[in-house]
Write a protein that holds these residues in place. Sequence first.
Motif, short mmCIF file in Angstrom:
data_model
loop_
_atom_site.label_atom_id
_atom_site.label_comp_id
_atom_site.label_asym_id
_atom_site.label_seq_id
_atom_site.Cartn_x
_atom_site.Cartn_y
_atom_site.Cartn_z
N THR A 187 0.83 -1.20 0.00
CA THR A 187 0.00 0.00 0.00
C THR A 187 0.87 1.25 0.00
OG1 THR A 187 -1.70 -1.19 1.26
CG2 THR A 187 -1.85 1.21 1.21
N HIS A 188 0.69 2.08 -0.99
CA HIS A 188 1.40 3.37 -1.11
C HIS A 188 2.90 3.24 -0.82
CE1 HIS A 188 -2.41 5.32 -1.65
NE2 HIS A 188 -2.84 4.95 -0.46
N PRO A 189 3.61 2.37 -1.55
CA PRO A 189 5.03 2.19 -1.27
C PRO A 189 5.86 3.43 -1.62
CG PRO A 189 4.44 1.07 -3.30
CD PRO A 189 3.16 1.59 -2.69
N ASP A 190 5.23 4.39 -2.29
CA ASP A 190 5.93 5.61 -2.67
C ASP A 190 5.91 6.67 -1.56
OD1 ASP A 190 3.15 5.52 -3.17
OD2 ASP A 190 3.26 7.33 -4.38
N GLY A 246 6.93 3.13 10.43
CA GLY A 246 6.31 2.74 9.16
C GLY A 246 5.59 1.40 9.27
N SER A 247 6.25 0.42 9.89
CA SER A 247 5.63 -0.89 10.09
C SER A 247 4.42 -0.80 11.00
CB SER A 247 6.63 -1.87 10.68
OG SER A 247 7.65 -2.15 9.76
N ARG A 248 4.51 0.06 12.02
CA ARG A 248 3.37 0.22 12.93
C ARG A 248 2.19 0.85 12.22
NH1 ARG A 248 6.84 2.60 17.46
NH2 ARG A 248 5.34 4.28 17.30
N ARG A 249 2.46 1.71 11.26
CA ARG A 249 1.38 2.32 10.49
C ARG A 249 0.71 1.26 9.60
NH1 ARG A 249 4.92 7.73 9.46
NH2 ARG A 249 4.17 8.86 11.31
N TYR A 250 1.52 0.42 8.98
CA TYR A 250 0.95 -0.68 8.19
C TYR A 250 0.13 -1.61 9.09
CZ TYR A 250 3.29 0.05 3.65
OH TYR A 250 3.69 0.52 2.43
N SER A 251 0.60 -1.84 10.30
CA SER A 251 -0.13 -2.70 11.24
C SER A 251 -1.50 -2.11 11.58
CB SER A 251 0.67 -2.90 12.52
OG SER A 251 1.83 -3.65 12.24
N ALA A 252 -1.58 -0.79 11.67
CA ALA A 252 -2.86 -0.13 11.94
C ALA A 252 -3.84 -0.41 10.80
CB ALA A 252 -2.67 1.37 12.13
N ILE A 253 -3.35 -0.36 9.57
CA ILE A 253 -4.19 -0.65 8.41
C ILE A 253 -4.66 -2.11 8.46
CG2 ILE A 253 -4.24 -0.84 5.89
CD1 ILE A 253 -2.22 1.47 5.83
N GLU A 254 -3.75 -3.01 8.80
CA GLU A 254 -4.10 -4.43 8.92
C GLU A 254 -5.21 -4.62 9.95
OE1 GLU A 254 -0.65 -6.70 9.95
OE2 GLU A 254 0.37 -6.22 8.07
N ARG A 255 -5.08 -3.97 11.09
CA ARG A 255 -6.08 -4.13 12.15
C ARG A 255 -7.45 -3.62 11.69
NH1 ARG A 255 -1.62 -2.69 15.31
NH2 ARG A 255 -2.25 -0.50 15.35
N VAL A 256 -7.47 -2.46 11.05
CA VAL A 256 -8.74 -1.91 10.56
C VAL A 256 -9.40 -2.90 9.61
CG1 VAL A 256 -9.78 -0.11 9.11
CG2 VAL A 256 -8.14 0.52 10.90
N GLU A 315 -6.10 -0.07 -0.28
CA GLU A 315 -5.81 1.25 -0.84
C GLU A 315 -6.74 2.31 -0.25
OE1 GLU A 315 -3.26 2.00 -2.68
OE2 GLU A 315 -2.59 -0.04 -3.08
N ILE A 316 -7.99 1.95 -0.07
CA ILE A 316 -8.96 2.88 0.52
C ILE A 316 -8.57 3.17 1.96
CG2 ILE A 316 -11.37 3.21 1.19
CD1 ILE A 316 -12.09 1.30 -1.19
N VAL A 317 -8.35 2.12 2.74
CA VAL A 317 -7.99 2.29 4.15
C VAL A 317 -6.65 3.00 4.29
CG1 VAL A 317 -7.40 1.06 6.29
CG2 VAL A 317 -9.40 0.38 4.97
N LEU A 325 -7.17 6.74 3.64
CA LEU A 325 -7.87 7.37 4.76
C LEU A 325 -6.93 7.54 5.96
CD1 LEU A 325 -11.27 5.43 4.67
CD2 LEU A 325 -10.91 7.84 4.06
N TYR A 326 -6.21 6.48 6.28
CA TYR A 326 -5.30 6.52 7.43
C TYR A 326 -4.21 7.57 7.23
CZ TYR A 326 -2.22 5.04 11.16
OH TYR A 326 -1.44 5.02 12.29
N PHE A 327 -3.63 7.64 6.05
CA PHE A 327 -2.58 8.61 5.75
C PHE A 327 -3.08 10.03 5.99
CE2 PHE A 327 -0.72 11.54 2.62
CZ PHE A 327 0.61 11.53 3.04
N VAL A 328 -4.25 10.34 5.46
CA VAL A 328 -4.82 11.69 5.60
C VAL A 328 -5.10 12.00 7.07
CG1 VAL A 328 -6.81 13.15 5.06
CG2 VAL A 328 -5.74 11.78 3.25
N LEU A 329 -5.76 11.08 7.76
CA LEU A 329 -6.13 11.32 9.15
C LEU A 329 -4.92 11.40 10.08
CD1 LEU A 329 -9.24 8.99 9.25
CD2 LEU A 329 -9.26 11.50 9.27
#
Length: 150
Positions: free
Chosen positions: A23-26, A38-48, A67-69, A72-76
């Motif tokens: 997700t958004h590797p750029d 960075g890994s913790r942010r990916y983990s948050a997406i996984e949990r959601v 991609e949707i989640v 959303l997470y990046f913006v918030l």
Amino acid sequence: PKWRHFLENASLLDEIRKDVVRTHPDLKFFLEPNDNIGSRRYSAIERVLFVWSKLNKGVRYVQGMNEIVGTLYFVLANDENEEWASEAEADTYFLFNTLMVEMRDIFVPDLDEADTGIQGRMANMIALLSLHDPEVRCHLDDCGIDPGFY
């Protein structure tokens, strides 16, 4: 039964994880190495995604939800108000769930051909584009751009 649930959960989480790490590797936001953030942010997406999938049995997790989640997470999480940014995971879940109430049928393969499924929604969008801006519709067709891309 416990093993079956364990294996189902492990399989679902594995499926989600495969997509989330792409997700958004750029964006540096998801690759930040300091404190493994960075890994913790990916983990948050996984949990959601995992929790949403478990609570919505009728709709299986499918590729693209990440991609949707992730967006959303990046913006918030980047909100200027740090207090609000700290609640990004919970807010992401709420917004994703709200979106899925409207979009749910797009992600149910058995409903692909229904008016509310992906094919029906695409046909409706093409009809609206043809009605409101036939010139753009013709241009996209002339360029050979498949409607699935817009």
